[in-house]
Design an enzyme around this catalytic site. Structure first.
Site, PDB file in Angstrom:
ATOM      1  N   CYS A  16       0.861  -1.185   0.000  1.00  0.00           N
ATOM      2  CA  CYS A  16       0.000   0.000   0.000  1.00  0.00           C
ATOM      3  C   CYS A  16       0.898   1.237   0.000  1.00  0.00           C
ATOM      4  CB  CYS A  16      -0.901  -0.014   1.234  1.00  0.00           C
ATOM      5  SG  CYS A  16      -2.041   1.375   1.235  1.00  0.00           S
TER       6      CYS A  16
ATOM      7  N   CYS B  84      -3.464   6.675  -5.057  1.00  0.00           N
ATOM      8  CA  CYS B  84      -3.113   5.249  -4.953  1.00  0.00           C
ATOM      9  C   CYS B  84      -1.648   5.022  -5.368  1.00  0.00           C
ATOM     10  CB  CYS B  84      -4.040   4.369  -5.784  1.00  0.00           C
ATOM     11  SG  CYS B  84      -3.827   2.619  -5.411  1.00  0.00           S
TER      12      CYS B  84
HETATM   13  O1  PYC Z   1      -1.894   3.677  -2.102  1.00  0.00           O
HETATM   14  O2  PYC Z   1      -1.285   1.718  -2.849  1.00  0.00           O
HETATM   15  C1  PYC Z   1      -2.108   2.463  -2.342  1.00  0.00           C
HETATM   16  C2  PYC Z   1      -3.429   1.925  -1.955  1.00  0.00           C
HETATM   17  C3  PYC Z   1      -3.885   0.654  -2.150  1.00  0.00           C
HETATM   18  C4  PYC Z   1      -5.173   0.616  -1.633  1.00  0.00           C
HETATM   19  C5  PYC Z   1      -5.473   1.856  -1.117  1.00  0.00           C
HETATM   20  N1  PYC Z   1      -4.373   2.640  -1.326  1.00  0.00           N
END
Ligand code: PYC
Length: 308
Positions: free
Chosen positions: A88, A232
């Site tokens: 994450c 993300c």
């Molecule tokens: O930032 O890699 C990320 C992530 C995965 C799921 C929620 N955030």
């Protein structure tokens, strides 16, 4: 009464809850070994920490655990409302800011063991964090799936620490007011990809033109049907693998990825193996600590272990 000490933060709007103490004994070994024990024997604990009534569908949890690699400052297991996460990016940025908040680390480089490998995070003097993520690559270019209600949708399948299906031709505006439509479309796409013979993906990313000065805006749907408020980190890594493979971004150049909220990560990559399309991505962002708390687990509470 069982007590669990946590620190909450958010990274570009996406929350992370770090378990500082009170977690289960996972028996040691690598983080990958410990993750199996956590997943198979302590799912109640996961739910107690992130699910309602203490948490919510959007919350990502992170359990600190001893690393097998002693050059690492810690090991970490990430989890969400439905299970464990391989890696994450926003959570790693939140973890570094949390460890700094606790006075356990200062500016500089810090290695962290995850179940998919060691990542190196740099805490900069201005408080921002860069995460040198695990090697990332595009597995399938322009896969076409037949999506009930949407028709034929084409996208790339890529690894950035989690598996993503990345779509441009979705025909939807990447605007917060469309969250329900975006969620519905992404969920249909995920189910279609995972039932039509492609390698299984956990996240779906819908891309569109930037609206806040970046290179691209995205809507990312997580495995538990919550959307990522941040751009993300693992998703941006998967995106970098695709733009690198397509020759749309030069090695070392900045790629600014906007979230559906307009928050931003800056990504860069270096080639690891150009022939195989394998890159080493680095994601930079900021996080803010917003709570220090003790969770109370009382077996007499009917929802002691969360609503599951
Ligand atoms: O930032 O890699 C990320 C992530 C995965 C799921 C929620 N955030």
């Amino acid at each position: 009464m069982h007590r669990i000490q946590v620190i909450d933060s958010h990274t570009g709007g996406e929350p992370t809850r770090i378990v500082i103490s009170g977690g289960p004994d996972l028996g040691g070994g690598t983080v990958a070994d410990q993750l199996k024990v956590f997943r198979d024997q302590h799912d109640k604990f996961r739910s107690a920490v992130v699910n309602e009534p203490r948490g919510s569908d959007v919350l990502v949890g992170a359990l600190l655990c001893p690393p097998a690699d002693k050059t690492c400052v810690t090991g970490v297991i990430f989890f969400n409302n439905v299970g464990v996460l391989a890696m994450c990016g926003h959570g790693t940025i939140g973890l570094i800011v949390t460890l700094a908040h606790l006075g356990r680390i200062g500016p500089g480089e810090h290695r962290i063991e995850t179940c998919v490998g060691v990542v190196t995070a740099t805490l900069h003097a201005d408080g921002s964090v860069s995460v040198a993520n695990v090697p990332s690559w595009r597995q399938v270019k322009a896969a076409t799936v037949d999506v009930p209600g949407l028709g034929k949708i084409s996208g790339d399948l890529a690894w950035g620490g989690n598996w993503f299906f990345l779509v441009e031709n979705h025909g939807l505006a990447l605007d917060l007011k469309n969250v329900e439509q975006l969620t519905d479309a992404s969920w249909r796409i995920r189910q279609a990809v995972n039932t039509q013979g492609f390698p299984e993906v956990d996240h779906v990313e819908l891309f569109g033109p930037p609206q806040s000065g970046g290179h691209s805006r995205s809507f990312v749907l997580c495995p538990g049907k919550a959307y990522d408020r941040s751009p993300c980190g693992t998703g941006t890594s998967a995106k970098l693998a695709c733009v690198a493979a397509d020759g749309k971004l030069a090695e070392g150049a900045d790629w600014i990825q906007e979230s559906i909220l307009g928050t931003k990560f800056t990504g860069r990559f270096r080639w690891l193996d150009r022939a195989k399309g394998e890159i080493a991505p680095v994601i930079t962002g900021t996080a803010s600590v917003n709570a220090e708390a003790t969770l109370l687990l009382d077996d007499k509470d009917p929802f002691c272990w969360g609503i599951r």
